[in-house]
Design a protein around this motif. Structure first.
Motif, PDB file in Angstrom:
ATOM      1  N   ALA A 174     -13.118   0.929  -8.103  1.00 25.80           N
ATOM      2  CA  ALA A 174     -12.397   1.920  -7.312  1.00 25.80           C
ATOM      3  C   ALA A 174     -11.140   1.250  -6.769  1.00 25.80           C
ATOM      4  O   ALA A 174     -11.208   0.167  -6.187  1.00 25.80           O
ATOM      5  N   LEU A 175     -10.000   1.886  -6.979  1.00 26.03           N
ATOM      6  CA  LEU A 175      -8.723   1.365  -6.503  1.00 26.03           C
ATOM      7  C   LEU A 175      -8.318   2.138  -5.248  1.00 26.03           C
ATOM      8  O   LEU A 175      -8.289   3.370  -5.243  1.00 26.03           O
ATOM      9  N   LEU A 176      -8.012   1.423  -4.193  1.00 23.18           N
ATOM     10  CA  LEU A 176      -7.574   2.031  -2.942  1.00 23.18           C
ATOM     11  C   LEU A 176      -6.120   1.662  -2.702  1.00 23.18           C
ATOM     12  O   LEU A 176      -5.763   0.492  -2.685  1.00 23.18           O
ATOM     13  N   VAL A 177      -5.285   2.668  -2.539  1.00 23.29           N
ATOM     14  CA  VAL A 177      -3.858   2.483  -2.310  1.00 23.29           C
ATOM     15  C   VAL A 177      -3.529   3.012  -0.919  1.00 23.29           C
ATOM     16  O   VAL A 177      -3.863   4.159  -0.597  1.00 23.29           O
ATOM     17  N   HIS A 178      -2.895   2.173  -0.114  1.00 23.28           N
ATOM     18  CA  HIS A 178      -2.493   2.638   1.208  1.00 23.28           C
ATOM     19  C   HIS A 178      -1.375   3.647   1.058  1.00 23.28           C
ATOM     20  O   HIS A 178      -0.412   3.430   0.319  1.00 23.28           O
ATOM     21  N   ASN A 179      -1.500   4.752   1.767  1.00 22.29           N
ATOM     22  CA  ASN A 179      -0.517   5.826   1.669  1.00 22.29           C
ATOM     23  C   ASN A 179       0.876   5.334   2.023  1.00 22.29           C
ATOM     24  O   ASN A 179       1.072   4.594   2.967  1.00 22.29           O
ATOM     25  N   SER A 180       1.868   5.745   1.266  1.00 18.78           N
ATOM     26  CA  SER A 180       3.259   5.390   1.526  1.00 18.78           C
ATOM     27  C   SER A 180       4.132   6.566   1.094  1.00 18.78           C
ATOM     28  O   SER A 180       3.622   7.631   0.747  1.00 18.78           O
ATOM     29  N   ARG A 181       5.432   6.358   1.143  1.00 15.91           N
ATOM     30  CA  ARG A 181       6.355   7.444   0.793  1.00 15.91           C
ATOM     31  C   ARG A 181       6.689   7.385  -0.700  1.00 15.91           C
ATOM     32  O   ARG A 181       7.345   6.457  -1.170  1.00 15.91           O
TER      33      ARG A 181
END
Length: 590
Positions: free
Chosen positions: A91-98
């Motif tokens: 599972a890949l987790l990406v921190h929210n960004s613009r």
């Protein structure tokens, strides 16, 4: 010590500290600009145009920093190799960004590629609490060998945080983060509501700023954690990130105004107050361009905001120290409240905490420090308000006691002339024309008592008579000592024979008082003059003056009639007259 000498003494240290912070920010930014996936190297490539069906670039660079991606697409690739996660279903987790769009491709050992994507404004089921977007590779018999990410119109690669974990751990961590963040938001909601109520009740500017700050942090926490997407799914992505930036800057400004306005003006130098508030306003102003920027020097502006925020912390700390040294109780409360947020903000400026707490990082620490500050200040404000209410109640009681004492005779504790006439006016205002009577009571030959036995014995005689008169004092009868040896009683509800009988009862019982062994061989009597009236409207002052004149005339008539008697409107009543019925005496408190 004045502000000028203090500023000259500490100004160089403050400037030096800010220079160190500035250098640390920019050096740290350069070191952290390359996105990482744990200890795995992430290679990058940039394509100039954003096209939905664009092919994966042939060449990726695993060194240096990606550039020129803000108006195009940034590609990131991480090879998993023999990683245990790769052999399962990572599972890949990406921190929210613009960004406008994020496309994630899982490449399996047999060449199969599975793509998943989200767009700004539509994260679907991929969003997780803690500002993270989750992509889970479907479980297959062959392992995942590589992960490729494509960001369209990404604002800053330096702000990216990537994390690889197992699906079970991702689900567990997301659940715990949601519970923890929900608890912090609930504390902020309670704090904001309480401080808003307190600002209305206590009318204190500090509580209003504190309520605004707590509300701002509450909305910021809901946006940052993405829990707001439960009700507003269209906020996902760039819009939420932009709102969070503006709210964060606004929160710094509100917190600064809250801290400064809580300190009394005489505990703080005016120029230090203005400098601190100006820095807070600068922080709030920087949030305007930062919240709308999608390209350009986003990292530079973010670092500048960090420096200004630290300058605000230094200035607020300086205000608290100065106010504390000058004896400000508010400064003591604020020092405890600001200690944790200051430590958190300063610590996250120098230590990379972005990967802590399962990706919650510095934002989660800030959220909890805000909840801590809100609770601390709410408790402090409650205690301060409680002390103010106690002091106010004590002042009101003291004022009431002083008001009552000003209307009481110090010798007999009966009402004095002023207090009696206030009550008498109230009796005259009785609606329905109920009968009202004024009885003036004068001790016979009182001057001779003072001359023969002394003033101390004379005072004792007055006190004994006052104690007996006080037994009739109540709702229907108001008693007073209106001067020297003269007493008065305002009686309501009696007229005619009943009034005359009550007056005779008063005369006889006062004549029967025991004044002690010194005057026991002498009978102390009183003369009573009575005048009747009827309650209702009209000029009360004039009615009371007329009633008093008539009662006084009756009293003089009683004196002329030989004393030790009652006269009602010039009609003397002998000692043998019938007394008032027992029921009437009970009604008057006899």
């Amino acid at each position: 010590m004045g502000f000028d000498s203090s500023f000259r003494r500490n100004g160089r240290a403050l400037v030096a500290a800010l220079m160190v912070v500035l250098g640390a920010f920019f050096l740290g930014a350069a070191a952290e600009a390359h996105p990482m996936l744990g200890d795995r190297t992430v290679c990058h490539a940039v394509t100039a145009q954003v096209a939905p069906d664009a092919a994966v670039p042939r060449a990726f660079s695993c060194t240096g920093e990606p550039r020129g991606y803000q108006k195009g697409s940034l590609w990131l690739r991480a090879a998993l190799g023999d990683d245990p996660l790769g052999r399962g279903a990572p599972a890949l987790l990406v921190h929210n960004s613009r960004f406008d769009r994020l496309l994630v491709t899982f490449t399996y050992a047999d060449g199969v590629r599975i793509r998943q994507q989200v767009r700004s404004g539509d994260f679907g089921s991929h969003w997780r609490a803690g500002a993270q977007i989750a992509f889970s590779a479907p479980h297959r018999a062959v392992p995942v060998t590589a992960v490729t990410l494509r960001f369209d119109r990404l604002a800053s690669a330096g702000l990216l945080r990537l994390r690889l974990t197992s699906p079970d751990d991702e689900e567990q961590q997301s659940t715990v983060l949601a519970a923890v963040i929900g608890s912090a938001l609930m504390l902020l909601l309670v704090g904001a509501t309480y401080n808003a109520s307190l600002s209305i009740v206590a009318r204190r500017q500090f509580s209003a700023w504190q309520a605004g700050w707590a509300a701002c942090m509450l909305v910021w926490g809901a946006c940052w954690s993405q829990l707001l997407l439960l009700v507003l799914p269209g906020m996902a992505g760039a819009l939420s990130a932009q709102v969070c930036t503006g709210l964060a800057c606004l929160a710094v400004m509100l917190a600064t105004l809250s801290a400064v306005t809580a300190i009394d003006a005489h505990h703080l130098d005016p120029r230090l107050r203005k400098v601190t508030m100006a820095l807070g306003c600068v922080s709030g102003a920087l949030g305007v361009p930062l919240s709308v920027m999608r390209s350009g020097p986003v990292d530079l502006m973010a670092n500048l905001l960090g420096v200004v925020t630290l300058a605000v912390l230094f200035a607020v700390a300086w205000c608290l120290v100065q106010a504390w040294r000058r004896g400000s109780p508010e400064a003591r409360s604020f020092t405890g409240a600001w200690a944790v947020p200051m430590a958190v903000l300063a610590g996250t400026s120098f230590v990379d905490t972005d990967h802590w707490l399962w990706g919650g990082g510095s934002q989660l620490l800030v959220l909890f420090s805000a909840a801590w500050q809100t609770l601390w200040l709410s408790i402090s404000a409650s205690r301060a308000y409680s002390r103010l209410r106690t002091q106010r109640d004590m002042a009101l009681r003291a004022e009431a006691q002083a008001h009552e004492l000003a209307r009481r005779d110090p010798l007999t504790a009966l009402r004095n002339r002023r207090g009696f006439f206030e009550v008498a006016d109230a009796h005259l205002r009785t609606p329905g024309g109920a009968p009202v009577a004024l009885m003036l009571i004068d001790v016979d030959f009182f001057k001779s008592i003072n001359d023969v036995y002394g003033h101390e014995i004379g005072d004792g005689v007055l006190v004994t008579i006052a104690r007996r008169i006080a037994r009739w004092d109540g709702e229907l009868c108001a008693a007073a000592r209106i001067g020297g040896e003269e007493f008065a009683m305002m009686v309501r509800g009696l007229d005619g024979a009943a009034l005359a009988g009550f007056a005779e009862t008063v005369r006889s019982e006062l004549a029967a008082c025991d004044h002690g062994p010194v005057v026991r061989g002498r009978r102390v009597t009183v003369s009573i003059g009575v005048a009747e009236a009827h309650g209702g409207g009209g000029d009360q002052a004039e009615a009371m003056a007329a009633l008093y004149r008539r009662a006084d005339a009756s009293l003089y008539a009683a004196k002329r009639a030989g004393r030790d008697c009652v006269v009602v409107e010039d009609a003397p009543i002998s000692a043998a007259a019938n007394a008032i019925p027992i029921a009437g005496l009970r009604a008057l408190g006899a």
